[in-house]
Motif scaffolding. Structure first.
Motif, short mmCIF file in Angstrom:
data_model
loop_
_atom_site.label_atom_id
_atom_site.label_comp_id
_atom_site.label_asym_id
_atom_site.label_seq_id
_atom_site.Cartn_x
_atom_site.Cartn_y
_atom_site.Cartn_z
N GLY A 119 33.61 42.77 38.21
CA GLY A 119 33.94 41.99 39.19
C GLY A 119 33.44 40.57 39.00
N TRP A 120 34.28 39.57 39.37
CA TRP A 120 33.92 38.09 39.45
C TRP A 120 34.65 37.39 40.36
N GLY A 121 34.28 36.62 41.28
CA GLY A 121 35.23 36.25 42.12
C GLY A 121 36.06 36.95 42.87
N TYR A 142 23.68 35.20 33.88
CA TYR A 142 22.69 35.31 34.59
C TYR A 142 21.56 35.93 34.13
N VAL A 202 28.37 47.48 52.52
CA VAL A 202 28.70 48.01 51.53
C VAL A 202 28.62 49.29 51.37
N LYS A 214 27.35 33.67 50.17
CA LYS A 214 27.43 33.57 48.91
C LYS A 214 28.95 33.39 48.59
N VAL A 251 32.52 44.57 48.31
CA VAL A 251 31.35 44.18 48.31
C VAL A 251 31.24 42.48 47.97
N SER A 252 32.03 42.01 47.58
CA SER A 252 32.10 40.51 47.41
C SER A 252 31.91 39.90 48.62
N GLN A 257 21.35 42.51 43.98
CA GLN A 257 20.23 41.72 43.69
C GLN A 257 20.58 40.17 44.45
N VAL A 258 19.94 39.72 45.07
CA VAL A 258 19.91 38.21 45.42
C VAL A 258 18.84 37.48 45.29
N THR A 307 23.01 48.80 44.18
CA THR A 307 22.01 47.82 44.05
C THR A 307 22.40 46.51 44.31
N LEU A 360 32.47 33.69 46.58
CA LEU A 360 32.97 34.70 46.00
C LEU A 360 32.64 34.64 44.16
N GLU A 361 32.89 33.27 43.87
CA GLU A 361 32.69 33.06 42.45
C GLU A 361 31.35 33.10 41.94
N SER A 362 30.47 33.22 42.84
CA SER A 362 28.94 33.53 42.29
C SER A 362 28.50 34.98 42.15
N THR A 363 29.55 35.58 42.51
CA THR A 363 29.11 36.92 42.76
C THR A 363 29.49 37.93 41.58
N TYR A 364 28.74 38.54 40.67
CA TYR A 364 29.19 39.53 39.80
C TYR A 364 29.11 40.97 40.47
N VAL A 365 30.05 41.91 40.16
CA VAL A 365 29.85 43.36 40.61
C VAL A 365 30.25 44.08 39.15
N TYR A 406 40.47 37.37 37.43
CA TYR A 406 39.81 36.21 37.93
C TYR A 406 39.84 35.07 36.79
N LEU A 450 28.94 39.97 50.91
CA LEU A 450 27.87 38.92 50.62
C LEU A 450 28.20 37.45 50.88
N ILE A 507 35.28 45.88 44.37
CA ILE A 507 35.03 44.68 44.02
C ILE A 507 35.21 43.56 45.01
N TRP A 529 15.14 33.80 38.34
CA TRP A 529 16.74 33.83 38.20
C TRP A 529 17.10 32.71 37.46
N MET A 571 24.02 33.86 44.04
CA MET A 571 24.57 34.34 42.72
C MET A 571 23.92 35.86 42.71
N PRO A 572 24.53 36.48 43.65
CA PRO A 572 24.32 38.08 43.87
C PRO A 572 24.98 38.67 42.43
N ILE A 573 24.11 39.77 42.22
CA ILE A 573 24.57 40.89 41.22
C ILE A 573 24.75 42.31 42.21
N VAL A 574 25.87 42.76 42.14
CA VAL A 574 25.85 44.24 42.85
C VAL A 574 26.36 45.39 41.76
#
Lengths: 78, 78, 78, 78, 78, 78
Positions: E60-62, A48, B32, C42, C32-33, B7-8, B5, C44-49, E69, C36, C29, B59, C1-4
């Motif tokens: 974290g992912w997924g 990303y 959260v 969103k 918060v996933s 980010q979306v 934080t 689950l597979e598109s979110t990074y934590v 994951y 979203l 993880i 992005w 494709m969120p990033i938390v």
């Protein structure tokens, strides 16, 4: 699964422009994603990239807002 | 005293919307913050949540601006 | 494709522990996933934590390192 | 070569203003850059300061959007 | 005066390694700095690059810690 | 309710030290919190400060790891 955050000032790359263009953004995204592919074998689809454009007023350098500091440096060189 | 934080991309959660709504933001903040209360016993009042909406142009994913990459993925699946 | 990004102090959630456990990290993880997924649809597979644990010395609150400020607040309440 | 990121809500420091002024931003940049000069001997020219203004809707506290939480706290005190 | 932050998992790029090497870090720094030089004409000396290595437990992912994951995805493909 | 993030290289402020000391961290926390109190009237208790120490290998400048770039600059000046 890298995340690359690119913070740049919100301004043009040439005097005729006043912002980063969509083409330049695409080139930054492509470029940094390829660096991570080439150096660390990270697949493109796992990276990303987030570009944050920061107003010149909001970016400080040399203890001053950027534009003021640039003027001082330019004057010092001339 | 956590800081979260989020980010979306700046877009709607349904085709009829083009941005995250105030209600959705409030639900993210509540959700959260409760995760941190439930998992780590962090009092709600000690958690700050910052939501950053990122323009789609800014992005990158798969080495491309997100919208381009989504089109390619959608085409590949059909 | 969120990033938390979750920033917490590096300490245990109970007096008997001195760090966040792997189970607690997994629960953060997951939690918060799911927020979203539920709020913004969103996947689950598109979110990074990313969890960042910050040493107590490195976290300031009330103009002081956290432990000092906590002692002052605790004393003020008693 | 420090980087200082200052995140504040996008609002005025007095009721008559609705945003952080350019003068206030310059004072923040000057102030935090001098802290790093005085404490760690970092030359002013090596410090970058980035100010991020966050809409009130996008800042959560106490599990709520900030304005709602402030109203609750103000009511509790009165 | 860009700032580029690169977040990657703390692991090796080949099975024989368990961390990012100093050579790989230098190549990432060189690569992303050159992207900003080539695309936006930013002089190399004005770009800061910060690499953050994140423990696998903390990424974290997924909805899961990354290693879990990855195992699920690998199993699904086989 | 500001959040201030201070990123510095993990090294001493004098040749005799190899890290930022607890006293220096406390002085940074105090200093930047007071800047926000003085400039924006933010109460000390509402400001969080997070100090991130970054290994020299992980900080790039001038397209190089910091120590290499510093040597080149020092040589150029002598």
């Amino acid at each position: 699964m890298p995340i690359v955050t690119v913070q740049v000032t919100r301004e043009g790359s040439t005097p005729a422009r006043n912002s980063v263009t969509a083409e330049e953004k695409a080139a930054i995204i492509k470029g940094v994603s390829e660096v991570l592919l080439n150096v660390l074998n990270k697949p493109l689809e796992s990276t990303y990239v987030v570009i944050e454009e920061v107003d010149l007023d909001n970016w400080g350098w040399g203890g001053l807002p950027t534009e003021q500091y640039r003027r001082i440096r330019a004057a010092a060189k001339s």
